[in-house]
Write an enzyme that holds these catalytic residues in place. Structure first.
Site, PDB file in Angstrom:
ATOM      1  N   ASP A  49      -8.530   9.751  -8.594  1.00 24.80           N
ATOM      2  CA  ASP A  49      -7.144  10.228  -8.651  1.00 24.80           C
ATOM      3  C   ASP A  49      -6.194   9.163  -8.121  1.00 24.80           C
ATOM      4  O   ASP A  49      -5.154   9.480  -7.541  1.00 24.80           O
ATOM      5  CB  ASP A  49      -6.957  11.550  -7.890  1.00 24.80           C
ATOM      6  CG  ASP A  49      -5.621  12.213  -8.224  1.00 24.80           C
ATOM      7  OD1 ASP A  49      -5.048  11.902  -9.285  1.00 24.80           O
ATOM      8  OD2 ASP A  49      -5.151  13.025  -7.409  1.00 24.80           O
ATOM      9  N   LYS A 108      -6.422  18.036 -20.457  1.00 25.42           N
ATOM     10  CA  LYS A 108      -6.023  18.254 -19.063  1.00 25.42           C
ATOM     11  C   LYS A 108      -5.030  19.399 -18.951  1.00 25.42           C
ATOM     12  O   LYS A 108      -4.013  19.422 -19.643  1.00 25.42           O
ATOM     13  CB  LYS A 108      -5.398  16.961 -18.508  1.00 25.42           C
ATOM     14  CG  LYS A 108      -4.904  17.046 -17.070  1.00 25.42           C
ATOM     15  CD  LYS A 108      -6.051  17.159 -16.069  1.00 25.42           C
ATOM     16  CE  LYS A 108      -5.559  17.496 -14.668  1.00 25.42           C
ATOM     17  NZ  LYS A 108      -5.221  16.341 -13.859  1.00 25.42           N
ATOM     18  N   LEU A 143      -1.162  15.357  -4.252  1.00 25.86           N
ATOM     19  CA  LEU A 143      -1.440  16.739  -4.643  1.00 25.86           C
ATOM     20  C   LEU A 143      -2.789  16.802  -5.338  1.00 25.86           C
ATOM     21  O   LEU A 143      -3.083  15.931  -6.152  1.00 25.86           O
ATOM     22  CB  LEU A 143      -0.335  17.261  -5.565  1.00 25.86           C
ATOM     23  CG  LEU A 143       0.996  17.540  -4.845  1.00 25.86           C
ATOM     24  CD1 LEU A 143       2.095  17.828  -5.854  1.00 25.86           C
ATOM     25  CD2 LEU A 143       0.858  18.697  -3.853  1.00 25.86           C
ATOM     26  N   HIS A 193     -10.144  16.854  -8.510  1.00 23.97           N
ATOM     27  CA  HIS A 193      -9.828  16.604  -7.102  1.00 23.97           C
ATOM     28  C   HIS A 193      -9.918  17.879  -6.257  1.00 23.97           C
ATOM     29  O   HIS A 193      -8.927  18.341  -5.695  1.00 23.97           O
ATOM     30  CB  HIS A 193      -8.462  15.922  -6.922  1.00 23.97           C
ATOM     31  CG  HIS A 193      -7.374  16.386  -7.859  1.00 23.97           C
ATOM     32  ND1 HIS A 193      -7.008  17.698  -7.992  1.00 23.97           N
ATOM     33  CD2 HIS A 193      -6.568  15.698  -8.698  1.00 23.97           C
ATOM     34  CE1 HIS A 193      -6.037  17.792  -8.875  1.00 23.97           C
ATOM     35  NE2 HIS A 193      -5.755  16.589  -9.319  1.00 23.97           N
ATOM     36  N   HIS A 203       2.621   4.907  -7.273  1.00 28.54           N
ATOM     37  CA  HIS A 203       4.072   5.156  -7.306  1.00 28.54           C
ATOM     38  C   HIS A 203       4.737   3.993  -6.589  1.00 28.54           C
ATOM     39  O   HIS A 203       4.239   3.549  -5.540  1.00 28.54           O
ATOM     40  CB  HIS A 203       4.422   6.452  -6.577  1.00 28.54           C
ATOM     41  CG  HIS A 203       3.968   7.700  -7.272  1.00 28.54           C
ATOM     42  ND1 HIS A 203       4.701   8.321  -8.255  1.00 28.54           N
ATOM     43  CD2 HIS A 203       2.837   8.423  -7.141  1.00 28.54           C
ATOM     44  CE1 HIS A 203       4.053   9.380  -8.687  1.00 28.54           C
ATOM     45  NE2 HIS A 203       2.913   9.467  -8.030  1.00 28.54           N
ATOM     46  N   ALA A 250       4.260  12.487  -5.084  1.00 29.60           N
ATOM     47  CA  ALA A 250       2.882  12.759  -4.670  1.00 29.60           C
ATOM     48  C   ALA A 250       1.934  11.776  -5.346  1.00 29.60           C
ATOM     49  O   ALA A 250       2.039  11.557  -6.550  1.00 29.60           O
ATOM     50  CB  ALA A 250       2.496  14.177  -5.054  1.00 29.60           C
ATOM     51  N   HIS A 262      -5.980  20.858 -13.073  1.00 32.93           N
ATOM     52  CA  HIS A 262      -5.292  20.659 -11.797  1.00 32.93           C
ATOM     53  C   HIS A 262      -5.241  22.053 -11.188  1.00 32.93           C
ATOM     54  O   HIS A 262      -4.442  22.887 -11.602  1.00 32.93           O
ATOM     55  CB  HIS A 262      -3.893  20.071 -12.005  1.00 32.93           C
ATOM     56  CG  HIS A 262      -3.209  19.807 -10.697  1.00 32.93           C
ATOM     57  ND1 HIS A 262      -3.034  18.542 -10.178  1.00 32.93           N
ATOM     58  CD2 HIS A 262      -2.718  20.670  -9.757  1.00 32.93           C
ATOM     59  CE1 HIS A 262      -2.446  18.631  -8.991  1.00 32.93           C
ATOM     60  NE2 HIS A 262      -2.242  19.917  -8.714  1.00 32.93           N
ATOM     61  N   HIS A 299      -5.104   7.647 -12.922  1.00 36.36           N
ATOM     62  CA  HIS A 299      -3.754   7.488 -13.478  1.00 36.36           C
ATOM     63  C   HIS A 299      -3.477   6.003 -13.663  1.00 36.36           C
ATOM     64  O   HIS A 299      -3.429   5.256 -12.680  1.00 36.36           O
ATOM     65  CB  HIS A 299      -2.714   8.100 -12.542  1.00 36.36           C
ATOM     66  CG  HIS A 299      -2.903   9.565 -12.344  1.00 36.36           C
ATOM     67  ND1 HIS A 299      -2.336  10.513 -13.163  1.00 36.36           N
ATOM     68  CD2 HIS A 299      -3.641  10.254 -11.438  1.00 36.36           C
ATOM     69  CE1 HIS A 299      -2.704  11.724 -12.763  1.00 36.36           C
ATOM     70  NE2 HIS A 299      -3.504  11.588 -11.715  1.00 36.36           N
ATOM     71  N   LEU A 300      -3.309   5.591 -14.910  1.00 37.11           N
ATOM     72  CA  LEU A 300      -3.068   4.169 -15.181  1.00 37.11           C
ATOM     73  C   LEU A 300      -1.613   3.865 -15.484  1.00 37.11           C
ATOM     74  O   LEU A 300      -1.227   2.695 -15.566  1.00 37.11           O
ATOM     75  CB  LEU A 300      -3.934   3.699 -16.358  1.00 37.11           C
ATOM     76  CG  LEU A 300      -5.409   3.448 -16.053  1.00 37.11           C
ATOM     77  CD1 LEU A 300      -6.169   3.110 -17.336  1.00 37.11           C
ATOM     78  CD2 LEU A 300      -5.582   2.335 -15.023  1.00 37.11           C
ATOM     79  N   ARG A 301      -0.791   4.900 -15.690  1.00 33.78           N
ATOM     80  CA  ARG A 301       0.624   4.711 -16.066  1.00 33.78           C
ATOM     81  C   ARG A 301       0.720   3.888 -17.348  1.00 33.78           C
ATOM     82  O   ARG A 301      -0.211   3.856 -18.135  1.00 33.78           O
ATOM     83  CB  ARG A 301       1.419   4.050 -14.926  1.00 33.78           C
ATOM     84  CG  ARG A 301       1.221   4.678 -13.540  1.00 33.78           C
ATOM     85  CD  ARG A 301       1.508   6.146 -13.465  1.00 33.78           C
ATOM     86  NE  ARG A 301       1.521   6.633 -12.086  1.00 33.78           N
ATOM     87  CZ  ARG A 301       1.256   7.882 -11.735  1.00 33.78           C
ATOM     88  NH1 ARG A 301       0.898   8.774 -12.641  1.00 33.78           N
ATOM     89  NH2 ARG A 301       1.312   8.260 -10.483  1.00 33.78           N
ATOM     90  N   HIS A 354     -11.388  10.332 -12.976  1.00 34.08           N
ATOM     91  CA  HIS A 354     -10.007  10.868 -12.873  1.00 34.08           C
ATOM     92  C   HIS A 354      -9.096   9.736 -12.404  1.00 34.08           C
ATOM     93  O   HIS A 354      -9.098   9.368 -11.234  1.00 34.08           O
ATOM     94  CB  HIS A 354      -9.939  12.029 -11.879  1.00 34.08           C
ATOM     95  CG  HIS A 354      -8.569  12.647 -11.788  1.00 34.08           C
ATOM     96  ND1 HIS A 354      -8.348  13.999 -11.930  1.00 34.08           N
ATOM     97  CD2 HIS A 354      -7.344  12.109 -11.571  1.00 34.08           C
ATOM     98  CE1 HIS A 354      -7.051  14.252 -11.802  1.00 34.08           C
ATOM     99  NE2 HIS A 354      -6.426  13.120 -11.578  1.00 34.08           N
ATOM    100  N   ASN A 409      -0.623  12.224 -18.082  1.00 36.33           N
ATOM    101  CA  ASN A 409       0.707  12.659 -17.602  1.00 36.33           C
ATOM    102  C   ASN A 409       1.714  11.510 -17.576  1.00 36.33           C
ATOM    103  O   ASN A 409       2.301  11.181 -16.560  1.00 36.33           O
ATOM    104  CB  ASN A 409       0.615  13.348 -16.236  1.00 36.33           C
ATOM    105  CG  ASN A 409       0.115  12.442 -15.122  1.00 36.33           C
ATOM    106  OD1 ASN A 409      -0.643  11.495 -15.362  1.00 36.33           O
ATOM    107  ND2 ASN A 409       0.525  12.714 -13.901  1.00 36.33           N
TER     108      ASN A 409
HETATM  109  C1  NCD Z   1      -0.705  12.466  -9.573  1.00 34.38           C
HETATM  110  C2  NCD Z   1       0.288  11.488 -10.194  1.00 34.38           C
HETATM  111  O1  NCD Z   1       1.036  10.843  -9.460  1.00 34.38           O
HETATM  112  O2  NCD Z   1       0.295  11.353 -11.424  1.00 34.38           O
HETATM  113  N1  NCD Z   1      -0.334  12.710  -8.208  1.00 34.38           N
HETATM  114  C3  NCD Z   1      -1.149  13.120  -7.217  1.00 34.38           C
HETATM  115  O3  NCD Z   1      -0.654  13.385  -6.117  1.00 34.38           O
HETATM  116  N2  NCD Z   1      -2.447  13.234  -7.377  1.00 34.38           N
HETATM  117  C4  NCD Z   1      -0.792  13.705 -10.374  1.00 34.38           C
HETATM  118  C5  NCD Z   1      -1.975  14.584 -10.005  1.00 34.38           C
HETATM  119  O4  NCD Z   1      -3.122  14.262 -10.267  1.00 34.38           O
HETATM  120  O5  NCD Z   1      -1.728  15.646  -9.416  1.00 34.38           O
HETATM  121 ZN    ZN Z   2      -4.526  13.080 -10.820  1.00 32.39          ZN
END
Ligand code: NCD
Ligand code: ZN
Length: 356
Positions: A256, A108, A228, A183, A260, A272, A145, A24-26, A22, A50
């Site tokens: 996860d 997802k 989150l 998560h 940011h 988050a 989620h 997030h690579l943006r 899990h 996302n």
């Molecule tokens: C994630 C994100 O920033 O893309 N944020 C987080 O708090 N985990 C999104 C997610 O997995 O809920």
């Molecule tokens: Zn996530």
């Protein structure tokens, strides 16, 4: 000694190269900034869809995959495992295309409004019945989620209520659907997953294993501990630690890691997400050591996720050494802003040994 037993001395831990189930690579410059941290540690990662706009088609996922591969630095190989973002109108035929593509490994579910970039998420799962039926038939996992968005529900109860209102009925309608409760943060979630069949599993983050909700308010408000699902009370952290170190293959690693930029975290309405990829396996080693279960880390980090996704286990290895190192106060991220990683300015007790 069992061949699969990780090699563990007081100072070194060698284990099969792990995967991150899990992540997030943006995209764009953010992707280029964070990807090396993951590639150094993990052979594969389930890449969250996302983005803005979200990755809702196989064509978009293939293009995103190419951008990721183009950003992989020289060194160990890395395979991004792509996902599609479920919307109210994702056609069932897209599932067929996803399977045929060979690059999509899951879909997802973000309840609309539940978290970062979830505005296009599902408003009512009933609208997705045909698509979910196709996923069940073809064995494509649904990653959830697991939080309701009903503002009347207390933020600390959103996972438990999601299980009751959404997940239980979903599995009644689609009993063979492969589902990952992403998560997982509560004892309720752990108990639910344990009680389900082998088609239901969960990922656990390092920050939910290491921190409880006090960390959000330690001496003042700590935006870099806000993610989150939000951190929970200590009894839940203990339940997660027990599940992760139990050797139960239903629980596996998913960082996860969610970068940011600093100014969007340190704001009146901060985003988050915790960035953990810079110590993506080391933080888990700390948690497992706390629980006296370092010998269980390899199954959790390197075996169980691959087994669930029906992918081969990795064959290479990594070594962690017991050596404290200081996490930088900030990391490069965007041209005009930085990233504050988890543990910024403090130490982590395990270090990844440099590749030979
Ligand atoms: C994630 C994100 O920033 O893309 N944020 C987080 O708090 N985990 C999104 C997610 O997995 O809920
Ligand atoms: Zn996530």
């Amino acid at each position: 000694m069992d061949e699969a037993t990780p090699i563990l001395t007081a100072e070194r831990l060698t284990l099969t190269r792990p995967d991150d189930w899990h992540l997030h690579l943006r995209d764009g410059e953010a992707l280029k900034a964070v990807l090396p941290d993951t590639v150094k540690r993990f052979a594969r990662a389930i890449v969250m869809p996302n983005l803005k706009p979200p990755v809702t088609t196989v064509t978009q996922a293939a293009a995103y995959r190419q951008r990721i591969l183009a950003a992989v630095p020289p060194g160990p190989t890395f395979t991004p495992l792509m996902t599609l973002y479920l919307t109210d109108d994702l056609p069932a035929d897209e599932i067929e295309r996803a399977i045929d593509s060979g690059i999509i490994h899951a879909v997802k579910l973000y309840p609309a409004g539940a978290t970062t970039n979830s505005a296009a998420g599902v408003t009512d799962l009933k609208k997705c019945s045909a698509t979910l039926a196709r996923m069940e038939r073809l064995g494509l996992p649904l990653l959830v989620h697991g939080e309701v968005t009903d503002p009347a529900v207390d933020i600390f109860d959103r996972e438990a209520v999601f299980i009751e209102r959404v997940l239980t009925p979903l599995l009644k309608d689609f009993p063979a659907l492969k589902v990952v409760l992403e998560h997982v943060t509560t004892q309720d979630g752990v108990e639910f997953v344990k009680a389900c069949g082998a088609n239901v599993a969960a990922t656990i983050t390092a920050h939910h294993l290491l921190l409880n909700r006090n960390a959000i308010f330690a001496g003042g408000i700590r935006p870099h501990h806000y993610c989150l699902p939000v951190l929970k009370r200590e009894t839940h952290r203990q339940a997660l630690l027990t599940a992760a170190t139990s050797g139960n293959p239903k629980f596996f690693l998913g960082t996860d890691s969610a970068p940011h930029a600093r100014r969007t975290k340190e704001a009146a309405c901060g985003c988050a997400g915790c960035y953990t990829a810079h110590a993506g396996i080391e933080l888990y080693a700390e948690a497992f050591e706390q629980a006296g279960a370092l010998d269980r880390l390899e199954g959790f980090a390197s075996h169980f996720g691959a087994d669930f996704y029906a992918l081969p286990r990795n064959t290479e290895q990594i070594t962690l050494v017991r050596a404290a190192w200081r996490v930088p106060d900030e990391l490069p991220y965007l041209a005009d802003d930085v990233l504050v990683p988890l543990r910024a300015g403090a130490t982590v007790g395990w270090k990844l040994e440099d590749m030979q």
